[in-house]
Design a protein around this motif. Structure first.
Motif, PDB file in Angstrom:
ATOM      1  N   LEU A  80      20.639 -22.030 -27.483  1.00 19.02           N
ATOM      2  CA  LEU A  80      19.350 -22.331 -26.836  1.00 19.02           C
ATOM      3  C   LEU A  80      18.391 -21.137 -26.844  1.00 19.02           C
ATOM      4  CD1 LEU A  80      20.790 -24.363 -23.809  1.00 19.02           C
ATOM      5  CD2 LEU A  80      19.715 -25.279 -25.877  1.00 19.02           C
TER       6      LEU A  80
ATOM      7  N   ARG B 128      24.099 -34.534 -13.979  1.00 22.06           N
ATOM      8  CA  ARG B 128      23.984 -33.090 -14.148  1.00 22.06           C
ATOM      9  C   ARG B 128      23.891 -32.720 -15.643  1.00 22.06           C
ATOM     10  NH1 ARG B 128      23.245 -29.046 -15.838  1.00 22.06           N
ATOM     11  NH2 ARG B 128      24.003 -26.976 -15.277  1.00 22.06           N
TER      12      ARG B 128
ATOM     13  N   THR C  48      19.512 -31.483 -19.669  1.00 20.48           N
ATOM     14  CA  THR C  48      19.043 -30.768 -20.868  1.00 20.48           C
ATOM     15  C   THR C  48      18.457 -31.755 -21.880  1.00 20.48           C
ATOM     16  OG1 THR C  48      20.931 -29.327 -20.479  1.00 20.48           O
ATOM     17  CG2 THR C  48      19.707 -28.983 -22.523  1.00 20.48           C
TER      18      THR C  48
ATOM     19  N   LYS D  23      12.923 -22.252 -21.643  1.00 15.86           N
ATOM     20  CA  LYS D  23      14.150 -22.203 -20.852  1.00 15.86           C
ATOM     21  C   LYS D  23      14.437 -20.780 -20.418  1.00 15.86           C
ATOM     22  CE  LYS D  23      17.551 -25.189 -21.992  1.00 15.86           C
ATOM     23  NZ  LYS D  23      17.230 -26.425 -21.296  1.00 15.86           N
TER      24      LYS D  23
ATOM     25  N   TYR E 169      17.798 -26.129 -12.072  1.00 14.38           N
ATOM     26  CA  TYR E 169      19.162 -26.627 -11.888  1.00 14.38           C
ATOM     27  C   TYR E 169      20.089 -25.497 -12.307  1.00 14.38           C
ATOM     28  CZ  TYR E 169      18.542 -27.459 -16.922  1.00 14.38           C
ATOM     29  OH  TYR E 169      18.258 -27.305 -18.253  1.00 14.38           O
TER      30      TYR E 169
ATOM     31  N   HIS F  19      24.240 -23.462 -12.317  1.00 12.30           N
ATOM     32  CA  HIS F  19      25.615 -23.263 -11.867  1.00 12.30           C
ATOM     33  C   HIS F  19      25.556 -22.432 -10.589  1.00 12.30           C
ATOM     34  CE1 HIS F  19      26.291 -24.721 -15.919  1.00 12.30           C
ATOM     35  NE2 HIS F  19      25.579 -23.712 -16.391  1.00 12.30           N
TER      36      HIS F  19
ATOM     37  N   HIS G  87      19.008 -22.279 -14.022  1.00 11.49           N
ATOM     38  CA  HIS G  87      18.277 -22.649 -15.227  1.00 11.49           C
ATOM     39  C   HIS G  87      16.875 -23.084 -14.805  1.00 11.49           C
ATOM     40  CE1 HIS G  87      21.804 -22.111 -17.533  1.00 11.49           C
ATOM     41  NE2 HIS G  87      22.432 -23.186 -17.108  1.00 11.49           N
TER      42      HIS G  87
ATOM     43  N   GLU H  81      23.940 -16.843 -19.444  1.00 13.92           N
ATOM     44  CA  GLU H  81      24.993 -17.437 -20.277  1.00 13.92           C
ATOM     45  C   GLU H  81      24.519 -17.871 -21.667  1.00 13.92           C
ATOM     46  OE1 GLU H  81      26.592 -20.971 -18.424  1.00 13.92           O
ATOM     47  OE2 GLU H  81      24.699 -22.047 -18.572  1.00 13.92           O
ATOM     48  N   HIS H  82      23.248 -18.101 -21.880  1.00 15.61           N
ATOM     49  CA  HIS H  82      22.832 -18.611 -23.196  1.00 15.61           C
ATOM     50  C   HIS H  82      22.689 -17.511 -24.235  1.00 15.61           C
ATOM     51  CE1 HIS H  82      20.805 -22.209 -20.975  1.00 15.61           C
ATOM     52  NE2 HIS H  82      22.122 -22.302 -21.005  1.00 15.61           N
TER      53      HIS H  82
HETATM   54  C1  MLT Z   1      23.345 -26.393 -18.579  1.00  9.53           C
HETATM   55  O1  MLT Z   1      23.864 -25.770 -17.654  1.00  9.53           O
HETATM   56  O2  MLT Z   1      23.039 -27.591 -18.470  1.00  9.53           O
HETATM   57  C2  MLT Z   1      23.169 -25.691 -19.867  1.00  9.53           C
HETATM   58  O3  MLT Z   1      23.272 -24.320 -19.757  1.00  9.53           O
HETATM   59  C3  MLT Z   1      21.990 -26.121 -20.677  1.00  9.53           C
HETATM   60  C4  MLT Z   1      20.654 -25.900 -20.043  1.00  9.53           C
HETATM   61  O4  MLT Z   1      20.423 -24.850 -19.462  1.00  9.53           O
HETATM   62  O5  MLT Z   1      19.808 -26.795 -20.150  1.00  9.53           O
END
Ligand code: MLT
Ligand code: FAD
Ligand code: ZN
Length: 551
Positions: free
Chosen positions: A158, A410, A414, A425, A466, A468, A475, A509-510
């Motif tokens: 991404l 969830r 994306t 992003k 959204y 983690h 994100h 993380e990306h």
């Molecule tokens: C996610 O957590 O859904 C992925 O990292 C992809 C995104 O960030 O859209």
């Protein structure tokens, strides 16, 4: 408040012992013969990860970012080079040749453009070696001839790292798709870099184990790509980072040297831990050809719940309670704002899981070995957070279908965003206290600049958040009608300054790729950057590995 006041849909449930793969796996025959377990790759277009508006033209990266200049030290691919590669790799499917053939443009395009339809290169040559020896011979030749290369796995990245900027040769790992071994006693899987994540997890499911990484692009991304990006995903909270679960890496350096650091040992303190350098290096130090991964037993009981909450403070309170009360069985705690869920609703047409709409939602998953024990804990947790008014409403999946449906709210964000035109992003780590504030501040900023609106005269459609929550990883996504310099300049570098002021990370993380290369200094100091550049020069003195990116 008692459980009677929960949404009608909130009832207890126990799920089947192993969660099946989220999407069906379509296997196509492997182009290589193998004596080990034959795991087949499938093309990039997995249903779950198709970027939607495939008719929209993608601008060349070199046009969108004219400040990036082609390195004149690199040679251009010639017909003689193509002949060398064809002889070396043998199989006709191993070389997609747009250098000597005028008819290859359509075949090459998917390797030139990225999932977000934001980055596009000019390569005319794609190579698909079948093993480390072929990769070694390819790289040795490229290094001698000063031909730049881009390692590519499933091309689901991404940040623009997986596609060329100019005419770099794409070295794709899709033909390296064999599971090499699995030890049921230790749970160690050894696999080629090109094995698709979902294929690996399915293989492990049949052996009552689990791959310790799960993400929305699992149907397309490769293990090598996962390790090269140090992907985080949906259960890092439970299974930790790949820096911990990857036990060994086999990689090939720019000059063709094969680095055999494919240890399968849990403990190995003999010298520098070389494998760690390749984890998260995004193909700038070498090409990963094989990985050894510590895989946990598959949990026997898995539950998922989905809540609506009135404020971000309540999301934080719910997370605190989840950690305290669910402790060792907590396997995911994900945050979704109301706007992100509305986008999923609009793009899928699915009915919301809860009756009302809320500004925030979270998804809590538990994974354990004793269903009764897990349910008792989960029930106590649910009663507590509802009773205390921390969450306003909730639903608990009652069967596998509901389990999948809830996760789609969830995982589907994306893809829902990809239908809107383009997305800026930002994948960032921020201390939890301030995490969601970035979304509000970004929306306020873009609104005050007159960029956000409902009709087509405004470039920005939505600012959503959204992520983690369990990993402090947000994100932030700015959905635009089309990619626009006006919007990009309004966000960058402002957003990176905002993050640096709070000691966050601009890349959680990306990865860095093209998108964040020039902003790395917001999260790394001068000394660290100097050391990184020294490492890069040592491993890749001619700079042929994935140039114009990362550092
Ligand atoms: C996610 O957590 O859904 C992925 O990292 C992809 C995104 O960030 O859209
Ligand atoms: P690619 O996209 O092909 O490559 C990514 C980078 O790794 C590039 O720089 C490339 O040069 C390099 N690379 C690839 N293979 C190798 C190799 N063998 N050796 C050396 N370098 C290599 N990411 C997350 O972290 N968490 C998520 O939750 C998440 N969810 C996603 C959901 C969707 C719908 C999509 C489209 C993407 C998501 N991603 C997520 C991003 C992406 O899937 C990951 O970064 C993934 O690890 C990339 O794997 P890949 O095989 O597609 O690699
Ligand atoms: Zn993510």
């Amino acid at each position: 408040m008692s459980s009677r006041r929960l949404s009608l849909a909130l009832r207890r449930a126990r799920l089947p012992s192993a969660r099946p793969a989220a999407r069906p796996i379509v296997s196509i025959p492997s182009p290589t013969s193998s004596t080990t377990s034959s795991i087949s790759a499938r093309p990039f277009t997995a249903s779950s990860t198709v970027a939607a508006d495939s008719t929209r033209q993608i601008k060349y990266t070199s046009d969108a970012y004219p400040n990036i200049k082609r390195n004149p030290n690199f040679a251009q691919v010639t017909a003689e080079d193509v002949r060398f590669f064809q002889e070396l790799l043998g199989a006709p499917s191993a070389v997609v040749d747009g250098v000597t053939s005028d008819n290859a443009a359509d075949d090459i395009e998917p390797f030139n453009s990225d999932w977000m339809r934001k980055y596009r290169g000019h390569t005319r040559l794609v190579l698909k070696p079948k093993d480390k020896d072929e990769i070694s011979a390819v790289l040795r030749y490229c290094n001698e001839k000063k031909l730049a290369v881009v390692p590519q796995g499933g091309n689901t990245g991404l940040v623009g790292g997986s596609v060329p900027v100019f005419d770099e040769i794409v070295i794709n790992t899709s033909r390296m798709n064999q599971i090499r071994s699995f030890d049921e006693a230790s749970g160690v899987l050894v696999a080629d870099a090109g094995v698709i994540l979902e294929v690996a997890d399915q293989y492990l499911a049949e052996r009552e184990h689990l791959f310790p990484l799960d993400l929305g692009a699992k149907g397309s991304c490769h293990l090598g790509g996962n390790v090269a990006t140090n992907a985080g995903g949906l259960r890092l909270l439970r299974y930790g980072s790949l820096h911990g679960s990857v036990l060994g890496v086999e990689a090939v350096l720019a000059d063709g040297t094969v680095v055999d650091a494919l240890s399968t040992l849990r403990k190995n303190n003999t010298g520098y831990d070389l494998k760690q350098l390749f984890i998260g290096a995004e193909g700038t130090l070498g090409i990963i050809t094989g990985v050894a991964v510590q895989c946990p037993p598959r949990p026997k009981a898995v539950n998922v719940a989905y809540f609506g909450l009135e404020s971000y403070d309540q999301v934080r309170a719910a997370f605190r309670e989840a950690k305290g009360q669910l402790s060792e069985i907590l396997s995911a705690f994900e945050l979704m704002d109301g706007r992100s869920q509305r986008l999923v609703h609009e793009s899928t047409g699915n009915k919301y899981p809860l009756e009302g709409e809320y500004p925030f939602y979270c998804l809590v998953e538990t994974s354990g070995s004793n269903g009764e024990h897990d349910l008792a804990k989960l029930e106590a947790f649910l009663e507590h957070i509802l009773g205390e008014g921390i969450v306003a409403d909730g639903v608990l999946a009652q069967d596998e279908t509901q389990f999948q449906a809830i996760w789609r709210w969830r995982e589907g964000i994306t893809e829902a965003l990809s239908h809107l035109g383009g997305t800026y992003k930002y994948d960032v780590s921020i201390p939890l206290t301030d995490l969601y504030q970035l979304v509000d501040d970004t929306r306020d900023r873009l609104t005050s600049l007159g960029l956000v609106g409902e009709d087509d005269s405004y470039p920005v459609r939505a600012v959503v958040g959204y992520g983690h929550m369990g990993d402090s990883n947000l994100h932030l996504n700015v959905a635009v009608r089309q990619y626009s310099k006006e919007v990009e300049k309004a966000i960058e570098p402002w957003v990176y300054e905002w993050i640096a002021q709070r000691n966050g990370s601009i890349s959680a993380e990306h990865g860095l790729g093209v998108a964040k290369k020039e902003f790395i200094g917001y999260s790394q100091n001068e000394t660290n950057l100097k050391l990184m550049k020294q490492l890069k020069a040592l491993y890749d003195p001619n700079g042929i590995m994935n140039p114009y990116k990362y550092i």
